[in-house]
Design an enzyme around this catalytic site. Structure first.
Site, PDB file in Angstrom:
ATOM      1  N   HIS A   1       0.811  -1.220   0.000  1.00 43.37           N
ATOM      2  CA  HIS A   1       0.000   0.000   0.000  1.00 43.37           C
ATOM      3  C   HIS A   1       0.843   1.267   0.000  1.00 43.37           C
ATOM      4  O   HIS A   1       0.306   2.375  -0.111  1.00 43.37           O
ATOM      5  CB  HIS A   1      -1.047  -0.012   1.129  1.00 43.37           C
TER       6      HIS A   1
ATOM      7  N   ASP B   1      -0.094  -7.498   1.636  1.00 42.52           N
ATOM      8  CA  ASP B   1       0.434  -6.129   1.664  1.00 42.52           C
ATOM      9  C   ASP B   1       1.966  -6.103   1.707  1.00 42.52           C
ATOM     10  O   ASP B   1       2.558  -5.693   2.691  1.00 42.52           O
ATOM     11  CB  ASP B   1      -0.164  -5.394   2.882  1.00 42.52           C
TER      12      ASP B   1
ATOM     13  N   GLN C   1       0.618   5.932  11.654  1.00 40.23           N
ATOM     14  CA  GLN C   1       0.771   6.470  10.298  1.00 40.23           C
ATOM     15  C   GLN C   1       2.226   6.850   9.993  1.00 40.23           C
ATOM     16  O   GLN C   1       2.827   7.621  10.745  1.00 40.23           O
ATOM     17  CB  GLN C   1      -0.126   7.696  10.137  1.00 40.23           C
ATOM     18  N   GLY C   2       2.760   6.353   8.906  1.00 42.24           N
ATOM     19  CA  GLY C   2       4.144   6.640   8.527  1.00 42.24           C
ATOM     20  C   GLY C   2       5.091   5.503   8.867  1.00 42.24           C
ATOM     21  O   GLY C   2       6.245   5.501   8.437  1.00 42.24           O
ATOM     22  N   ASP C   3       4.623   4.548   9.647  1.00 43.33           N
ATOM     23  CA  ASP C   3       5.442   3.362   9.930  1.00 43.33           C
ATOM     24  C   ASP C   3       5.174   2.253   8.925  1.00 43.33           C
ATOM     25  O   ASP C   3       5.914   1.268   8.862  1.00 43.33           O
ATOM     26  CB  ASP C   3       5.152   2.831  11.337  1.00 43.33           C
ATOM     27  N   SER C   4       4.120   2.397   8.163  1.00 42.39           N
ATOM     28  CA  SER C   4       3.751   1.366   7.196  1.00 42.39           C
ATOM     29  C   SER C   4       4.941   0.946   6.355  1.00 42.39           C
ATOM     30  O   SER C   4       5.766   1.770   5.972  1.00 42.39           O
ATOM     31  CB  SER C   4       2.676   1.885   6.245  1.00 42.39           C
TER      32      SER C   4
HETATM   33  N1  ARG Z   1      -1.208   2.165   7.382  1.00 40.39           N
HETATM   34  C1  ARG Z   1      -0.340   2.904   8.232  1.00 40.39           C
HETATM   35  C2  ARG Z   1       0.736   3.530   7.406  1.00 40.39           C
HETATM   36  O1  ARG Z   1       0.559   3.659   6.236  1.00 40.39           O
HETATM   37  C3  ARG Z   1       0.148   2.080   9.332  1.00 40.39           C
HETATM   38  C4  ARG Z   1      -0.863   1.975  10.340  1.00 40.39           C
HETATM   39  C5  ARG Z   1      -0.486   1.109  11.417  1.00 40.39           C
HETATM   40  N2  ARG Z   1      -1.456   1.272  12.410  1.00 40.39           N
HETATM   41  C6  ARG Z   1      -1.441   0.685  13.576  1.00 40.39           C
HETATM   42  N3  ARG Z   1      -2.349   0.976  14.430  1.00 40.39           N
HETATM   43  N4  ARG Z   1      -0.511  -0.190  13.854  1.00 40.39           N
HETATM   44  O2  ARG Z   1       1.689   4.005   7.901  1.00 40.39           O
END
Ligand code: ARG
Length: 387
Positions: free
Chosen positions: A80, A125, A212-215
């Protein structure tokens, strides 16, 4: 980029897509600059700074994701975080420092992205990014190839938000997150795909999570030899660090074989695009004012050709402006690659991307080269097509 994963799943509160942050247990202080600390959310994720060199395999990607060095020139990240499979120079990669502004940081750019062909937001993913040159002085992060390590306590790290809704971090944060069983995780997320996703966090108290940003960044632990091994890829969650809403990670052990073969199949890999890259490296003279074809007979490649097929052309010629270069599909469709461009320069060494999704992959493809002006000559030195 698909930073919209969350939106697709659970409206605004799902934290998917961009970055993620890390949290440490409540009570641990955040050593990083206080970006986002003014958020007054009850389940704010705390974090602790990673030491320089502690996680040498960690990389930051310019679209706002994390990743891990899987090979010296290949980063494993989340599907993603990237666009479709194909050549791309648009992703910047920062490595070698916990500080994204370190003057001594290592930087690279992408040359190619391979996104899981089974990616179906958020299923499957994972993606690979090929770098423009290897990073040779940082330890790699091996991936788990069995489920043996899919339990216990994991480490996560990233430059994502340190609080739900907070800003991205300059310094790498780390945290520890306990494994959560599929059964329990399904109480939070009925849509969980148990063999493709693995959950982690503090079930009842929350407080520690990616965000957000760790993905795309790794979730990892020690193996039986006390070496780091990657078991997850940061994927999504509902908010960050909320009780009973754990983080969801792509389950690396499930995808390990596909990841390995995709890495070997990257351009320049040991086995370019297994089953999907074909070449003809024979030389074909291009007669002055004449036309020549270099054929590639493709078989065993099921289905349509790629929407972003790569055609790598190598022509030796003393005046490339003479040349009209076409790709001719098995059914005779013509895709022009060059039309007398480049003036008096020598040679063609170029990779073209074409949408060949209306073509069947199997059959004979031709690289057709016509010399449209007298005097200079040359030859097709070789070409490859990735379907
Ligand atoms: N989708 C998020 C990203 O793009 C990561 C989200 C992880 N969320 C969590 N609650 N662990 O960075």
């Amino acid at each position: 980029m698909s930073r919209t994963l969350s939106v697709l799943r659970r409206a605004a509160l799902l934290t998917v897509g961009v970055a993620a942050a890390l949290g440490a247990a409540a009570g641990q202080s955040l050593a990083a600059p206080p970006a986002g600390n003014d958020d007054v959310q009850p389940q704010v994720v705390g974090g602790t700074r990673a030491a320089q060199g502690e996680f040498p395999f960690m990389v930051r990607l310019s679209m706002g994701c994390g990743g891990a060095l899987y090979k010296t020139d290949v980063v494993l990240t989340a599907a993603h975080c990237v666009g479709a499979t194909g050549p791309t120079t648009s992703i910047g990669v920062t490595a070698g420092s916990v500080d994204l502004q370190d003057p001594n940081r290592i930087t690279r750019t992408s040359t190619y992205v391979y996104r899981s062909p089974n990616y179906n937001n958020p299923a499957s993913d994972w993606a690979l990014i090929k770098l423009n040159s290897p990073i040779t002085n940082q330890a790699l992060l091996p991936i788990a190839t069995t489920t043996a390590y899919d339990s216990g306590t994991f480490t996560v790290a990233g430059w994502g938000a340190a609080t739900e809704g907070g800003g991205q971090q300059r310094y790498l944060l780390k945290a520890q997150v306990p494994f959560i069983s599929d059964t329990q995780c399904r109480q939070a997320y009925s849509e969980l795909v148990p063999n493709e996703e693995i959950c982690a966090g503090n079930w009842s108290s929350g407080g520690v999570d990616t965000c957000q940003g760790d993905s795309g960044g790794p979730m990892f632990r020690r193996d039986n030899n006390n070496a780091w091994i990657q078991v997850g890829i940061v994927s999504w969650g509902y908010g960050c660090a909320r009780p009973e809403n754990p983080g969801v990670y792509a389950q690396v052990s499930t995808f390990a074989a596909a990841i390995a073969s995709a890495a070997a199949g990257l351009p320049g890999g040991s086995n370019p695009q297994p089953g999907r890259t074909f070449e003809n490296q024979n030389n074909y003279n291009i007669p002055d004012m004449g036309t020549v074809n270099s054929p590639i007979a493709v078989s065993g490649a099921t289905g349509a050709a790629s929407a972003s097929a790569a055609i790598e052309v190598n022509i030796v010629h003393t005046y490339r402006g003479d040349l009209v270069v076409d790709l001719v599909a098995p059914d005779g469709s013509v895709y022009n690659l060059l039309n007398r461009s480049g003036g008096s320069a020598d040679n063609v060494n170029q990779t073209f991307t074409k949408n060949l999704s209306s073509e069947t992959a199997n059959g004979t493809w031709n690289l057709r080269v016509r010399d449209a002006a007298s005097a200079d000559t040359g030859y097709i030195n070789g070409w490859k097509i990735t379907l």
